[in-house]
Design a protein around this motif. Structure first.
Motif, mmCIF file in Angstrom:
data_model
loop_
_atom_site.group_PDB
_atom_site.id
_atom_site.type_symbol
_atom_site.label_atom_id
_atom_site.label_comp_id
_atom_site.label_asym_id
_atom_site.label_seq_id
_atom_site.Cartn_x
_atom_site.Cartn_y
_atom_site.Cartn_z
ATOM 1 N N LEU A 130 12.027 -41.702 -3.440
ATOM 2 C CA LEU A 130 12.351 -40.700 -2.438
ATOM 3 C C LEU A 130 13.579 -41.053 -1.592
ATOM 4 N N LEU A 131 13.723 -42.349 -1.294
ATOM 5 C CA LEU A 131 14.708 -42.758 -0.288
ATOM 6 C C LEU A 131 16.141 -42.354 -0.637
ATOM 7 N N HIS A 132 16.538 -42.598 -1.860
ATOM 8 C CA HIS A 132 17.925 -42.354 -2.230
ATOM 9 C C HIS A 132 18.324 -40.874 -2.164
ATOM 10 N N PRO A 133 17.580 -39.985 -2.858
ATOM 11 C CA PRO A 133 17.944 -38.561 -2.765
ATOM 12 C C PRO A 133 17.875 -38.015 -1.342
ATOM 13 N N LEU A 134 16.912 -38.514 -0.577
ATOM 14 C CA LEU A 134 16.790 -38.061 0.802
ATOM 15 C C LEU A 134 18.041 -38.439 1.593
ATOM 16 N N TYR A 135 18.468 -39.652 1.392
ATOM 17 C CA TYR A 135 19.667 -40.105 2.097
ATOM 18 C C TYR A 135 20.875 -39.271 1.691
ATOM 19 N N GLN A 136 21.012 -39.066 0.376
ATOM 20 C CA GLN A 136 22.141 -38.282 -0.127
ATOM 21 C C GLN A 136 22.177 -36.896 0.508
ATOM 22 N N LYS A 137 20.995 -36.301 0.627
ATOM 23 C CA LYS A 137 20.942 -34.937 1.125
ATOM 24 C C LYS A 137 21.289 -34.856 2.619
ATOM 25 N N TYR A 138 20.858 -35.870 3.394
ATOM 26 C CA TYR A 138 20.960 -35.734 4.859
ATOM 27 C C TYR A 138 22.005 -36.628 5.511
ATOM 28 N N LYS A 139 22.744 -37.403 4.695
ATOM 29 C CA LYS A 139 23.558 -38.450 5.320
ATOM 30 C C LYS A 139 24.564 -37.900 6.338
ATOM 31 N N ASN A 140 24.991 -36.690 6.176
ATOM 32 C CA ASN A 140 25.958 -36.159 7.128
ATOM 33 C C ASN A 140 25.307 -35.567 8.375
ATOM 34 N N HIS A 141 23.996 -35.552 8.386
ATOM 35 C CA HIS A 141 23.306 -34.944 9.520
ATOM 36 C C HIS A 141 22.499 -35.934 10.339
ATOM 37 N N ILE A 142 22.409 -37.180 9.878
ATOM 38 C CA ILE A 142 21.530 -38.099 10.603
ATOM 39 C C ILE A 142 22.318 -38.989 11.561
#
Ligand SMILES: *[C@@H]1O[C@H](CO)[C@@H](O)[C@H](O)[C@H]1NC(C)=O
Ligand SMILES: *[C@@H]1O[C@H](CO)[C@@H](O)[C@H](O)[C@H]1NC(C)=O
Length: 442
Positions: A298-310
């Motif tokens: 889960l961690l990698h795709p989640l990061y990819q999806k939200y990295k510009n918003h966190i």
């Protein structure tokens, strides 16, 4: 000829007598042990007055070997007890070893505590571990993830701690690492230290449950009390945290977050209780793929999806995960993760007003500047506490006295918020010592 026969018979008899002697000796070990245990409790009873400073006394002052290489198995302890007696060693050593042998459960159960230390955090981390070990009742296994240059500093520090304290915990030091999947890629994605805690379920494969804390956390109460919450999880809960804010209107997530988060004000990941076994075996809903994903996937795709918003790194990722899986999260009240946010705009943590702070979390660097002296007073006192001393005298009274200087600040306004649990804890640790020593007599 006859003389030879006699010699043989005599030798045989002697052999049989010897055999009985050794066999009898072994059998006698049992009762001997009991005697020692009783003597031990009598001993400690008579000296219980002296014991108020002797926090770790219920745990054995055995040879101060390096933590991590100490053998904990029962048969060894038994042997030691007997050896000491046979050598006629001093009464104190005899009784203490005997007591431990008689009462230690077959398999020792540890509480697991983990933290990630980077940069200039050795002193802060050591103060945190000190508070955990001083006040806890059960033994702790501490998992320290640290940048390479810090590792020898930790080793040296623990080497200097007195034996009765090191007897209460073991520690493991780990380098900062993403020993999962493509490590290089992870390193590029995250600042090395920030995301380490997300990988704990994957790295600590042999650990069932774990309390993760930021290094700016201090225990004002036995870790045993938060550890017990693991047993309050229902069948779908696998982690526990406190809300990020008590008043959603002024909380960060509800005002600014550009990503999903848990509940109405998000959660703070500075104190996080985890059942790693469950985290490893659960498939998490995620808003990206219809089928669930394991924690690791889960961690990698989640990061990819939200990295510009966190904004807050891994804490934001945790909020996203539990937004999609709210049934997995147990929420504990704010006094278990008490931050300046709970008092700097006026007191808003009801639980702390009623019960006192259980775990103090000095984020915003308040242990190291003058902005929130109430937090700094507690930190300084625990850092400076000389181990082998009277806790009321050298820890509680100094905090109480210095707290008077902070009553004009917003956080110091109600001293009981900060002092209540510390006082209770010290009484508890003291009583626990005395009671443990009296109990076998009842
Ligand atoms: C964690 O969860 C597993 C699986 O449900 C369970 O067997 C274990 O007892 C739990 N650990 C604790 C400390 O409650
Ligand atoms: C466990 O508790 C959470 C939070 O109260 C809840 O959302 C969830 O449905 C509960 N799970 C079960 C299996 O009862």
């Amino acid at each position: 000829m006859r003389i030879h026969c006699k010699v043989v018979v005599i030798a045989l008899c002697f052999g049989v007598v010897l055999l009985f002697y050794f066999w009898g000796g072994n059998v006698a070990d049992g009762p001997l042990q009991k005697e020692v245990a009783v003597e031990g409790s009598r001993n400690s009873l008579s000296s219980s007055v002296k014991r108020d400073h002797d926090v770790g006394s219920k745990l054995v002052r055995r040879s101060p070997t390096v933590p991590g290489v100490r053998s904990e198995d029962l048969p060894k302890g038994r042997k030691n007890a007997n050896k000491v007696i046979k050598r006629g060693g001093n009464v104190k050593a005899k009784s203490k070893t005997g007591r431990a042998t008689a009462r230690r459960p077959r398999k020792e159960e540890f509480m697991h505590l983990a933290m990630v230390a980077c940069g200039d955090r050795v002193e802060e981390t050591s103060t945190l571990i000190k508070s955990a070990v001083l006040f806890s009742l059960k033994k702790i296994k501490v998992h320290i993830f640290a940048e390479d240059p810090l590792i020898p500093q930790f080793k040296e520090m623990f080497r200097q701690w007195p034996g009765f304290i090191t007897a209460k915990f073991k520690y493991n030091l780990y380098p900062i690492t993403f020993s999962v999947g493509n490590a290089d890629e992870w390193k590029k994605l995250f600042k090395p230290c920030a995301a380490q805690r997300l990988f704990l379920p994957v790295i600590l494969k042999d650990v069932d449950s774990l309390l993760y804390v930021d290094t700016d956390v201090l225990f004002l109460r036995p870790m045993d009390d938060i550890w017990r919450m693991l047993k309050s999880f229902n069948s779908s809960q696998l982690a526990a945290m406190a809300p990020e804010h008590e008043i959603p209107k002024i909380g960060w997530y509800s005002r600014f977050a550009r990503h999903p988060f848990y509940g109405i004000s998000g959660v703070n990941s500075g104190v996080m209780l985890m059942n790693l076994t469950r985290i490893r075996s659960t498939l998490f809903k995620n808003g990206m793929i219809a089928t669930g994903l394991s924690w690791e996937e889960l961690l990698h795709p989640l990061y990819q999806k939200y990295k510009n918003h966190i904004t807050w790194g891994d804490q934001d990722l945790l909020n996203i995960i539990f937004h999609y899986n709210p049934e997995c999260l147990f929420i504990f009240p704010c006094q278990w993760n008490y931050r300046p946010d709970h008092c700097m705009y006026g007191s808003n943590c009801k639980g702390a007003e009623e019960d006192g702070v259980s775990i103090l979390h000095g984020n915003r660097g308040v242990y190291h500047d003058e902005k929130q002296p109430a937090f700094k007073v507690v930190y300084d006192a625990i850092r400076d506490f000389p181990f082998d001393d009277n806790m009321f005298q050298s820890l509680f009274y100094p905090i109480q006295a210095k707290f008077l200087d902070t009553v004009n600040t917003l956080c110091g306004r109600i001293p009981q918020v900060f002092l209540k649990q510390i006082e209770k804890t010290m009484k508890k640790v003291f009583e626990e010592n005395v009671i443990r020593h009296i109990r076998p007599h009842d």
